[in-house]
Each structure stands twice: as structure tokens, then as C-alpha cells.
Design an enzyme around this catalytic site. Structure first.
Site, PDB file in Angstrom:
ATOM      1  N   ARG A   1       2.392   2.315  -2.087  1.00 18.60           N
ATOM      2  CA  ARG A   1       1.338   1.366  -1.707  1.00 18.60           C
ATOM      3  C   ARG A   1       0.036   2.152  -1.864  1.00 18.60           C
ATOM      4  O   ARG A   1      -0.079   3.276  -1.359  1.00 18.60           O
ATOM      5  CB  ARG A   1       1.525   0.903  -0.270  1.00 18.60           C
ATOM      6  CG  ARG A   1       2.868   0.190  -0.030  1.00 18.60           C
ATOM      7  CD  ARG A   1       2.870  -0.561   1.295  1.00 18.60           C
ATOM      8  NE  ARG A   1       4.208  -0.892   1.749  1.00 18.60           N
ATOM      9  CZ  ARG A   1       4.901  -1.959   1.349  1.00 18.60           C
ATOM     10  NH1 ARG A   1       4.374  -2.798   0.478  1.00 18.60           N
ATOM     11  NH2 ARG A   1       6.107  -2.205   1.830  1.00 18.60           N
TER      12      ARG A   1
ATOM     13  N   ASP B   1       8.170 -14.169  -1.481  1.00 21.24           N
ATOM     14  CA  ASP B   1       6.928 -14.787  -0.988  1.00 21.24           C
ATOM     15  C   ASP B   1       5.852 -14.880  -2.068  1.00 21.24           C
ATOM     16  O   ASP B   1       4.675 -14.979  -1.755  1.00 21.24           O
ATOM     17  CB  ASP B   1       6.392 -13.976   0.207  1.00 21.24           C
ATOM     18  CG  ASP B   1       6.083 -12.529  -0.148  1.00 21.24           C
ATOM     19  OD1 ASP B   1       6.472 -12.085  -1.246  1.00 21.24           O
ATOM     20  OD2 ASP B   1       5.450 -11.842   0.672  1.00 21.24           O
TER      21      ASP B   1
ATOM     22  N   ARG C   1       8.432  -9.961   5.796  1.00 20.56           N
ATOM     23  CA  ARG C   1       6.989  -9.932   6.099  1.00 20.56           C
ATOM     24  C   ARG C   1       6.582 -11.269   6.715  1.00 20.56           C
ATOM     25  O   ARG C   1       7.151 -11.631   7.736  1.00 20.56           O
ATOM     26  CB  ARG C   1       6.183  -9.614   4.835  1.00 20.56           C
ATOM     27  CG  ARG C   1       4.809  -9.045   5.142  1.00 20.56           C
ATOM     28  CD  ARG C   1       4.090  -8.707   3.865  1.00 20.56           C
ATOM     29  NE  ARG C   1       4.645  -7.557   3.185  1.00 20.56           N
ATOM     30  CZ  ARG C   1       4.310  -6.289   3.464  1.00 20.56           C
ATOM     31  NH1 ARG C   1       3.444  -6.045   4.399  1.00 20.56           N
ATOM     32  NH2 ARG C   1       4.845  -5.301   2.802  1.00 20.56           N
TER      33      ARG C   1
ATOM     34  N   ASP D   1      10.980 -10.211  -0.417  1.00 21.17           N
ATOM     35  CA  ASP D   1      10.496 -11.222   0.526  1.00 21.17           C
ATOM     36  C   ASP D   1      10.512 -12.664  -0.009  1.00 21.17           C
ATOM     37  O   ASP D   1      10.421 -13.609   0.763  1.00 21.17           O
ATOM     38  CB  ASP D   1       9.066 -10.889   0.980  1.00 21.17           C
ATOM     39  CG  ASP D   1       8.983  -9.539   1.683  1.00 21.17           C
ATOM     40  OD1 ASP D   1      10.014  -9.092   2.215  1.00 21.17           O
ATOM     41  OD2 ASP D   1       7.897  -8.934   1.679  1.00 21.17           O
TER      42      ASP D   1
ATOM     43  N   GLY E   1       6.412  -2.252  -1.921  1.00 22.58           N
ATOM     44  CA  GLY E   1       7.786  -2.036  -1.451  1.00 22.58           C
ATOM     45  C   GLY E   1       8.775  -2.243  -2.596  1.00 22.58           C
ATOM     46  O   GLY E   1       8.654  -3.208  -3.347  1.00 22.58           O
TER      47      GLY E   1
ATOM     48  N   THR F   1       9.917  -8.155  -5.232  1.00 23.06           N
ATOM     49  CA  THR F   1       9.882  -8.021  -3.770  1.00 23.06           C
ATOM     50  C   THR F   1      11.077  -8.748  -3.179  1.00 23.06           C
ATOM     51  O   THR F   1      11.484  -9.792  -3.689  1.00 23.06           O
ATOM     52  CB  THR F   1       8.580  -8.588  -3.168  1.00 23.06           C
ATOM     53  OG1 THR F   1       8.743  -8.707  -1.740  1.00 23.06           O
ATOM     54  CG2 THR F   1       8.236  -9.975  -3.686  1.00 23.06           C
TER      55      THR F   1
ATOM     56  N   ASP G   1       2.429  -9.245  -4.016  1.00 18.99           N
ATOM     57  CA  ASP G   1       1.100  -9.821  -4.238  1.00 18.99           C
ATOM     58  C   ASP G   1      -0.019  -8.769  -4.296  1.00 18.99           C
ATOM     59  O   ASP G   1      -0.970  -8.925  -5.052  1.00 18.99           O
ATOM     60  CB  ASP G   1       0.789 -10.942  -3.239  1.00 18.99           C
ATOM     61  CG  ASP G   1       1.040 -10.528  -1.806  1.00 18.99           C
ATOM     62  OD1 ASP G   1       1.298  -9.330  -1.571  1.00 18.99           O
ATOM     63  OD2 ASP G   1       0.964 -11.404  -0.932  1.00 18.99           O
TER      64      ASP G   1
END
Ligand code: F6P
Length: 329
Positions: free
Chosen positions: A72, A129, A171, A127, A11, A125, A103
Site C-alpha cells: 500500500r 467491492d 472492508r 472484497d 491487499g 481484491t 480501488d
């Protein structure tokens, strides 16, 4: 190392262009040739690769998205595809790669390193994360976008005495929800990292109404559940006929990056090139206490804790997400 390449994968996130620009400009300053791989690992396997120069990245620092495009590409977990990608690198004499992504992208970078092509990961990203960095490229912009939307929703929610559930991305991580919720003064924030009970939200909402508050703003991380699901659960427990759900969606992924994301991306991009120049690979660049750090790339994905390398080579483990959560509580 004389020839390197850069790709963006997964993304997209605001600041990816600034990171590419930094890789290109730093690489050229180090006397390297820098290639751009389009559409992430898909473009690597298919040979969609072109030489970039200083002009290729002109005016990119402020642009959202990624001018190298992203994809992706789960196929890259297979050895067969990895070897095809390696052939493309070999054919052009490319010796190292900077991978900007989340990741999933880091796994690909590790595979390249194992095949003898040092790869450096940059956390791109929204996110936030990625283990091993306190902030990812694009997170600050996404939160800023979410807060802008929340401020607007608050206006209309107050005019109509309404309760709003605003679903944000992230996410499995609650960082966007937590930060945006705090910044917008939300009444409730639901994140996957903390268990919550629907009846407690209803209780707090009723208390707020008793105290004269006529509207209520709930920020919901998508990793918990969908906004409509939470709305149904709330309606089953209380009189919430005038409840509205707003899903912010992909606007959080676009737009011109904030100053913070531009600077973070620029610093990380330049640092990645320096690491490749030293012949290092299999590392992910992160930021901790405003300083750039490097972590073993797979540790960044799999170990589940923030890691940094001490000067003596030992690994320090920290848990970056506890403090903000405690702050809210
Ligand atoms: O990882 C970034 C992200 O925007 C997540 O927050 C979200 O769950 C997902 O990607 C959406 O993916 P897609 O753009 O493929 O729908």
C-alpha cells in the site's frame, strides 16, 4: 505498443499470479516485452522493475499471493511521486501498464493514464467491492476459504450448544459475509449494506432455541463492527454466556486460487493486454453475465454503481449487489 509493465498493488488476493501470468504470456504472444514492477507503486517510484519472460511465470497459475509482491503506497497520490514513477517508465521505454488491485490502485492507474501512459485496471481484491464488475479476482477463493472455516465451526458449535459469531473480511462490503453465510447455511448474516437490530438477532435466536436448535451461527462482515463488539451487544440483551467469537482474518487472503478465480484472472489479464495493444488506457476490466466488459477506471471507483459501455458508447448503470441480498431475505 512494444513494451508494457504489470504491477500488483494494495491487499493481495488469490489469482493475482494467474493474472500476471496471463499478461506476460499474452504480451509475449503479441510481440511485446513485459516488465514486472515489484511492490506496486512503491517499486514503480523506486525503479524496482525487471523484464519477465515465459519462464518467469511458469507454475504461477495455481499459487496464492503475488510473486511481484504488493504494497500500500499512499504517497502515490502526490504529483511528485507520480512523476518519479513516470521517469522510471520512460527510462525503460515502457508505454503502458496493467495494474492489478483494488480501488486505491485504480486511482494510481488513472494518474498514469493522465500523464500519457495508458493503464488498464484489473480488479484484484477479495472484497468484491469494485464497481463495474460482478466479481473480483480472489473473491471466490476467499469465500470458499470462509465457507470451509464456517463448516468446521458449525461442527464444534453444535457439539457444545454454542452460539458463534464469525467475523469475515470485506472492508466496507458485505459480499464475503453474504456469500459465505448463504453457502454455510448461517442463521444470521450481518452486512454493512443492510441495517440490523441486535434485539432482532436475539429474538430469532430465542425462537430457534424454542424450536429445538441448540446452536446458532452468525456471520459478521468486518465493515459492520468487530465480532467482540457484537458479542458484547448480544450479551447485554440476552443470556449468552457461552458465546464464542472467531475472527477468520488473513487466511481469507491466501491459498491457491479456485478454478473460477484462475479462469477469471487469466481472461482478464489477456484482455488487458489486448486493450493496451489498441492504445486504450484509463479503463478497468470487469465481468458481467460471464462476459468481459470495460468501464472508465475512475467511474469504477467513484460512481457507486456497476457500469458497462454499450456498443453505441453510452454507459449503462446497474446495481449488482441487490439480487443476492434479496435472495437471502
Ligand atoms: O482489501 C482486502 C482486505 O483484506 C480487507 O478485507 C481488509 O479489511 C484489509 O484488506 C486488511 O488489510 P491489511 O492486510 O493491511 O491488514
Amino acid at each position: 505498443m512494444k513494451r508494457i509493465a504489470v504491477l500488483t498493488s494494495g491487499g493481495d488476493s488469490p489469482g493475482m499470479n494467474a493474472a500476471i501470468r496471463a499478461v506476460v504470456r499474452q504480451g509475449i504472444a503479441e510481440g511485446m516485452e513485459v516488465y514486472g514492477i515489484k511492490y506496486g507503486y512503491k517499486g514503480l517510484v523506486e525503479g524496482d522493475i525487471e523484464l519477465l519472460d515465459t519462464a518467469s511465470v511458469r507454475d504461477q497459475v495455481a499459487r496464492g499471493g503475488t510473486f511481484l509482491y504488493s504494497a500500500r503506497y499512499p504517497e502515490f497520490v502526490q504529483l511528485e511521486y507520480q512523476l518519479k514513477g513516470i521517469e522510471q517508465l520512460k527510462a525503460r521505454g515502457i508505454e503502458g501498464v496493467v495494474v492489478i488491485g483494488g480501488d486505491g490502485s485504480y486511482h494510481g492507474a488513472m494518474r498514469l493514464t493522465e500523464h500519457g501512459f495508458p493503464a488498464i485496471g484489473l480488479p484484484g481484491t477479495i472484497d468484491n467491492d469494485i464497481v463495474g464488475t460482478e466479481y473480483t479476482i480472489g473473491f471466490d477463493t476467499a469465500v470458499t476459504t470462509a465457507v470451509d472455516a464456517l463448516d468446521k465451526i458449525r461442527d464444534t458449535s453444535s457439539s457444545h450448544n454454542r452460539t458463534f459469531i464469525v467475523e469475515v473480511m470485506g472492508r466496507d462490503a458485505g459480499d464475503i459475509a453474504l456469500w459465505a453465510g448463504i453457502a454455510a447455511g448461517a442463521d444470521d448474516i450481518c452486512i454493512p449494506e443492510r441495517e440490523f437490530k441486535v434485539e432482532n438477532i436475539v429474538k430469532r435466536m430465542n425462537e430457534a432455541h424454542k424450536q429445538g436448535k441448540n446452536h446458532y451461527l452468525i456471520v459478521l462482515a468486518e465493515g459492520v463492527m468487530h465480532g467482540e463488539e457484537l458479542a458484547e451487544a448480544l450479551k447485554r440483551q440476552g443470556d449468552l454466556s457461552d458465546l464464542r467469537v472467531s475472527v477468520l482474518g488473513h487466511i481469507q487472503r491466501g491459498g491457491s486460487p479456485t478454478v473460477r478465480d484462475r479462469v477469471l484472472a487469466s481472461r482478464m489479464g489477456a484482455h488487458a493486454v489486448k486493450l493496451l495493444k489498441e492504445g486504450k488506457g484509463g479503463l478497468a476490466v470487469g465481468i458481467r453475465h460471464e462476459k468481459l466488459v470495460e468501464n472508465p477506471i475512475l467511474g469504477s471507483v467513484e460512481e457507486g454503481a456497476l457500469m458497462s459501455i454499450n456498443p453505441d458508447g453510452s454507459i449503462k448503470v446497474n446495481f449488482p449487489h441487490e439480487a443476492p441480498i434479496e435472495l437471502y431475505r
